[in-house]
Design a protein around this motif. Structure first.
Motif, mmCIF file in Angstrom:
data_model
loop_
_atom_site.group_PDB
_atom_site.id
_atom_site.type_symbol
_atom_site.label_atom_id
_atom_site.label_comp_id
_atom_site.label_asym_id
_atom_site.label_seq_id
_atom_site.Cartn_x
_atom_site.Cartn_y
_atom_site.Cartn_z
ATOM 1 N N UNK A 297 43.441 -4.463 41.283
ATOM 2 C CA UNK A 297 42.957 -4.471 42.556
ATOM 3 C C UNK A 297 41.625 -4.462 42.705
ATOM 4 N N UNK A 298 40.848 -5.658 43.239
ATOM 5 C CA UNK A 298 39.497 -5.855 43.474
ATOM 6 C C UNK A 298 39.157 -5.351 44.831
ATOM 7 N N UNK A 299 37.970 -4.298 44.853
ATOM 8 C CA UNK A 299 37.708 -4.211 46.191
ATOM 9 C C UNK A 299 36.056 -4.898 46.103
ATOM 10 N N UNK A 300 35.923 -5.627 46.758
ATOM 11 C CA UNK A 300 34.468 -6.161 46.999
ATOM 12 C C UNK A 300 33.674 -5.618 48.356
ATOM 13 N N UNK A 301 32.373 -5.210 47.969
ATOM 14 C CA UNK A 301 31.506 -4.467 48.865
ATOM 15 C C UNK A 301 30.411 -5.479 48.974
#
Length: 168
Positions: free
Chosen positions: A92-96
């Protein structure tokens, strides 16, 4: 928590299945007042799913707090921090994403642990997350994930947190 304890194996993750959307919302709720006071908004792109990851929830909250705080520190009033959530195979990729700092260079993109100048910049602005970017990177790796820094020619710089999904 400190890096030396992690490297010495004294800090062990206690993984459980956690909802990525819930944990992102928890952290965003905690920093929302600071963002409002700074005139910074949030754009969330969480999609239709409610993906779960297999990680230590306390570690992930600390990591996300550092990343959101870091993005908040470099995003000027009137700007917005974008948060995107994607599945990429078994990760899972969380991009901020926030506003690009002149301190971010190609060297930092290759090795986020070398973000010394960027971290010092945040510290000098009285960044108060209690953890540095290096510690956040170590916690991510301890939980089977990682943190990458992406920057393009626009004004946007993104931290990408990669987390493992629960294995069946």
């Amino acid at each position: 928590l400190d890096i030396s304890q992690i490297r010495a194996g004294k800090i062990k993750p206690m993984p459980t299945s956690i909802s990525v959307v819930d944990i992102c919302n928890t952290v965003l709720t905690d920093i929302e007042k600071t963002a409002q006071d700074s005139g910074v908004g949030f754009n969330k792109k969480f999609g239709a799913g409610n993906e779960s990851v297999w990680c230590d929830s306390n570690h992930i909250i600390k990591i996300l707090t550092v990343l959101f705080d870091s993005a908040l520190e470099v995003t000027p009033a009137g700007g917005a921090i974008e948060t995107d959530l994607k599945l990429d195979g078994d990760r899972t990729l969380i991009t901020i994403s926030g506003i690009k700092s002149a301190l971010v260079t190609d060297r930092h993109k290759e090795d986020p642990s070398s973000l010394g100048e960027f971290e010092n910049y945040l510290s000098n602005k009285q960044h108060d997350s209690g953890l540095g970017l290096s510690l956040a990177k170590q916690l991510a790796e301890l939980n089977g994930g990682g943190i990458a820094l992406e920057s393009d020619d626009s004004l946007k710089t993104s931290f990408v947190l990669t987390l493992p999904e629960k294995k069946a």
